[in-house]
Design a protein around this motif. Structure first.
Motif, PDB file in Angstrom:
ATOM      1  N   UNK A   1       2.922   5.806  -8.486  1.00  0.00           N
ATOM      2  CA  UNK A   1       3.446   5.014  -7.417  1.00  0.00           C
ATOM      3  C   UNK A   1       2.491   5.103  -6.111  1.00  0.00           C
ATOM      4  N   UNK A   2       2.175   6.466  -6.015  1.00  0.00           N
ATOM      5  CA  UNK A   2       1.270   6.678  -4.699  1.00  0.00           C
ATOM      6  C   UNK A   2      -0.171   6.337  -4.962  1.00  0.00           C
ATOM      7  N   UNK A   3      -0.546   6.233  -6.317  1.00  0.00           N
ATOM      8  CA  UNK A   3      -2.042   5.857  -6.655  1.00  0.00           C
ATOM      9  C   UNK A   3      -1.999   4.544  -6.118  1.00  0.00           C
ATOM     10  N   UNK A   4      -0.962   3.510  -6.391  1.00  0.00           N
ATOM     11  CA  UNK A   4      -0.860   2.212  -6.195  1.00  0.00           C
ATOM     12  C   UNK A   4      -0.850   2.057  -4.578  1.00  0.00           C
ATOM     13  N   UNK A   5       0.249   2.470  -3.900  1.00  0.00           N
ATOM     14  CA  UNK A   5       0.497   2.329  -2.608  1.00  0.00           C
ATOM     15  C   UNK A   5      -0.680   2.540  -1.737  1.00  0.00           C
ATOM     16  N   UNK A   6      -1.263   3.909  -2.038  1.00  0.00           N
ATOM     17  CA  UNK A   6      -2.360   4.251  -1.112  1.00  0.00           C
ATOM     18  C   UNK A   6      -3.745   3.427  -1.336  1.00  0.00           C
ATOM     19  N   UNK A   7      -3.704   2.957  -2.728  1.00  0.00           N
ATOM     20  CA  UNK A   7      -4.962   2.064  -2.965  1.00  0.00           C
ATOM     21  C   UNK A   7      -4.689   0.620  -2.028  1.00  0.00           C
TER      22      UNK A   7
END
Ligand code: BGC
Length: 702
Positions: free
Chosen positions: A600-606
């Motif tokens: 989830x964070x890998x996505x939102x931070x991207x």
């Protein structure tokens, strides 16, 4: 349409942001996304890379040239264009696959369209074609030419400005405050006769009927020395706009097509990724050994200077897409080694201490006063240039990365050996020996809020990594034997902060004793939104709140050196303490999140990283100083998040491998890379929802 960014209205309040969002560039020049009738008040900017100047005692910065595309339109004696009348319709578009900016606007008496590009075929050329179609008859006057009123942050930079009129072109000759002569030859091809107007402009006028068209084509050539200007400008005029455009597209479009990414199932993420890729491509200079400024070609913020952003965030993209540009990035550090040696000497060290804000000869443009006191407006003493010593380790890291990704080892005999030797000497001389170990005291890590700390983990680990690499490269060369021996014994006693019982690595000595405040708590203690968070008296300074990824950046960059449990523990620990006050932060979090299964964070931070120049940050001024502009490191970081994070790209002795970790939102990813002179098309598809992937790596024609 895909790969086109557009806006469908003219908003006077967003001119500065649009200047950034619709930016053109070809590595050598930048042209901001403003429209023809705008000028310095909209921050119209024609930026020249790699040439700097100081005005009086202000900050030394890169140069903006006179705007050659200035056009004002008058109908029946009254100005009628976007700076005076709201257009009834307006569309501005950036064609990312072409590096072409186009606008179309309609006014009471006419419809105007234009397109422009900075050539990838001839990198001193800006070409623009403008067409005005009359919709209601009137007396038209088109006034165009060079706008000598240049927007500068710390200017003016031309102590002399002279415009000479030749039969076919105007020649601007500017002498900077530092005595550098710059030239701009500009030709205007107009469908109506033109008369001179003032020193640098023309007027074409006529009574025009509905349906009549006025056309203007502008060719601008920039020179850093005297040349046969007439011959050069005649050659571009002879070729004509369409031919020049074709030549440009023949080079640019394949670069973009090769570099772009496909994210199956996630149109928005894909569009942002490709916008980032566009913003990166416009920065690469394949022709000169120069690096890339922190704000790219978008203007003079951060003085047009080069930071660690280039080495850590930008270099991998260029290695994998335009290795000749990546080579120039590394070469730039070799060529500025003397400046780095002089800086080390100035502070009493040996070896090479690279400039924190590096300009053309490696001199450090970083001032001792980078922020201002919100109450008094007085400068606050900061130590970025003196204490951010990790820059020298970052340069070695980039050197290693360049070799690993491109397979090119030829730089070693072009000064690379000396570069690495001097970096090593610097760390050896900087270190303090106490308690039986070597320490790097009094430094600043990536988290600039906490200044002058001892044993910043990022700095120590990056330095150790650099020193090991130096040994590897210099050992086979006999002449460095003594140095290699010194480095080896240094490393045996070099202090590297170890994880505590919870697996957390202390960011610097004493960090764990800082107050446990949250980011919101620190924010609520600001007495003014413009107050600086860090430094001597900032509200973050006594707390554990940090500006940007620090330990997390180290774990993302040196990922092979730490076990999964340590990555996880530190991600969880530092995430809530990070303000992300720098656009460099989120990509490092995205990278590490991918590695530890935090999809989830890998996505939102991207998404945060890839969209910075599309939607934010909106912080354009800090205490009256313009700090806006494009954010290449964020875009380079977004690319890393995709390839290294989601794709799990890693390098092995013989090649590369992928261990995909696609986020929920994405079904599949496709992209292509140039790896060690071979082009590969990578295709990753989710096979099921239980973590199964099908991965295809196909070699293509390079
Ligand atoms: C960041 C630095 C970065 C610089 C230029 C600063 O705000 O803290 O890490 O190099 O911006 O992008």
């Amino acid at each position: 349409m895909k790969d086109v960014l557009s806006v469908s209205s003219y908003d006077p309040s967003s001119r500065i942001q649009e200047g950034n969002r619709f930016l053109l560039g070809n590595g050598h020049l930048g042209y901001r996304g403003t429209i023809e009738e705008e000028g310095a008040e909209s921050m119209t900017g024609y930026n020249l890379v790699g040439v700097y100047d100081r005005f009086q005692d202000k900050w030394r910065e890169s140069i903006n040239l006179p705007n050659p595309l200035s056009l004002k339109t008058f109908v029946d004696g009254k100005e009628e264009d976007a700076t005076s009348v709201a257009p009834s319709a307006h569309k501005a578009s950036l064609h990312q696959s072409q590096e072409i900016f186009a606008r179309l606007s309609s006014f009471p008496h006419y419809l105007i369209s234009s397109q422009r590009f900075l050539s990838f075929c001839q990198d001193n050329l800006l070409a623009c074609k403008i067409s005005v179609c009359v919709t209601r008859e009137g007396d038209f006057s088109f006034q165009y030419g060079l706008d000598l009123d240049i927007y500068d942050i710390n200017g003016p930079h031309f102590k002399e400005k002279k415009v000479t009129r030749y039969e076919d072109f105007l020649l601007f000759e500017g002498v900077t405050n530092e005595g550098k002569h710059l030239y701009e030859a500009v030709a205007y091809e107009s469908s109506l006769p033109k008369e001179s107007q003032g020193e640098s402009r023309f007027e074409s006028k006529a009574r025009m009927e509905k349906g009549e068209v006025f056309e203007l084509t502008v060719y601008s050539l920039v020179f850093e020395g005297e040349e046969d200007f007439a011959e050069e400008i005649l050659a571009v005029k002879k070729a004509g706009f369409e031919r020049l455009k074709e030549d440009h597209l023949n080079i640019f479009s394949p670069l973009y097509e090769h570099a772009k990414v496909r994210l199956h199932g996630d149109e928005e993420g894909e569009a942002e990724g490709n916008y980032s890729i566009y913003m990166l491509l416009i920065l690469g200079d394949a022709n000169r050994p120069r690096s890339i400024a922190a704000r790219g070609v978008s203007g003079q913020t951060y003085k047009g200077a080069v930071f660690w952003d280039s080495e850590i965030f930008l270099l991998p993209f260029f290695c994998l897409q335009r290795p000749e540009v990546a080579r120039n990035l590394v070469k730039y550090r070799i060529l500025t080694l003397e400046g780095a040696k002089a800086k080390a000497k100035e502070y009493g060290y040996e070896g090479a201490f690279f400039a924190w804000e590096s300009q053309e000869d490696g001199r450090d443009a970083c001032s001792k006063w980078n922020v201002t006191d919100w109450r008094t407006g007085k400068p606050i003493r900061t130590y970025f240039n003196e204490k951010q010593i990790h820059i020298s380790a970052d340069v070695a890291y980039a050197y290693e990365n360049y070799e690993k990704l491109t397979g090119d080892q030829s730089l070693l005999s072009e000064g690379g050996d000396e570069l690495l030797a001097e970096i090593a000497k610097f760390f050896l001389s900087y270190a303090t020996y106490r308690d039986g170990q070597y320490h790097l005291d009094d430094v600043i890590g990536p988290d600039e809020y906490h200044e002058r700390v001892n044993d910043n983990a990022f700095t120590n680990y990056m330095a150790a990594h650099a020193l090991r690499f130096v040994i590897k490269k210099l050992s086979p060369l006999g002449k460095y034997k003594d140095l290699v021996d010194r480095i080896s014994s240094f490393l045996e006693a070099f202090y590297l902060p170890q994880p505590n019982e919870d697996g957390v690595i202390e960011q610097f000595e004493g960090y764990f004793q800082k107050e446990d405040a949250t980011v919101d708590e620190v924010r609520s203690r600001l007495q003014d939104p413009k107050q600086y968070w860090g430094g001597k008296d900032g509200p973050a300074t006594p707390t554990k709140v940090i500006k940007q990824a620090d330990v997390v950046a180290m774990l993302a960059l040196l990922e092979g050196e730490f076990p999964l449990s340590v990555k996880k523990a530190n991600y969880d620990y530092y995430f809530p303490k990070t303000e992300h006050g720098s656009s460099l932060s989120s990509s490092m979090y995205s990278l590490l999140a991918s590695r530890i299964g935090e999809k989830e964070y890998a996505y939102s931070m991207y998404r945060k990283s890839s969209s910075v120049d599309l939607y934010g940050p909106q912080k354009l001024f800090a205490g009256g100083i313009y700090i806006g502009g494009s954010h290449p490191a964020s875009e380079g970081g977004a690319y890393l998040s995709l390839l290294y994070g989601w794709g799990g790209f890693s390098i092995e002795e013989e090649g590369f491998r992928l261990s995909p970790a696609l986020p929920e939102e994405v079904r599949g990813m496709e992209l292509s890379i140039l790896f060690r002179k071979k082009r590969y098309r990578i295709r990753i598809e989710k096979e099921d929802n239980n973590g199964g992937y099908s991965t295809e790596i196909k070699e293509e024609k390079a």
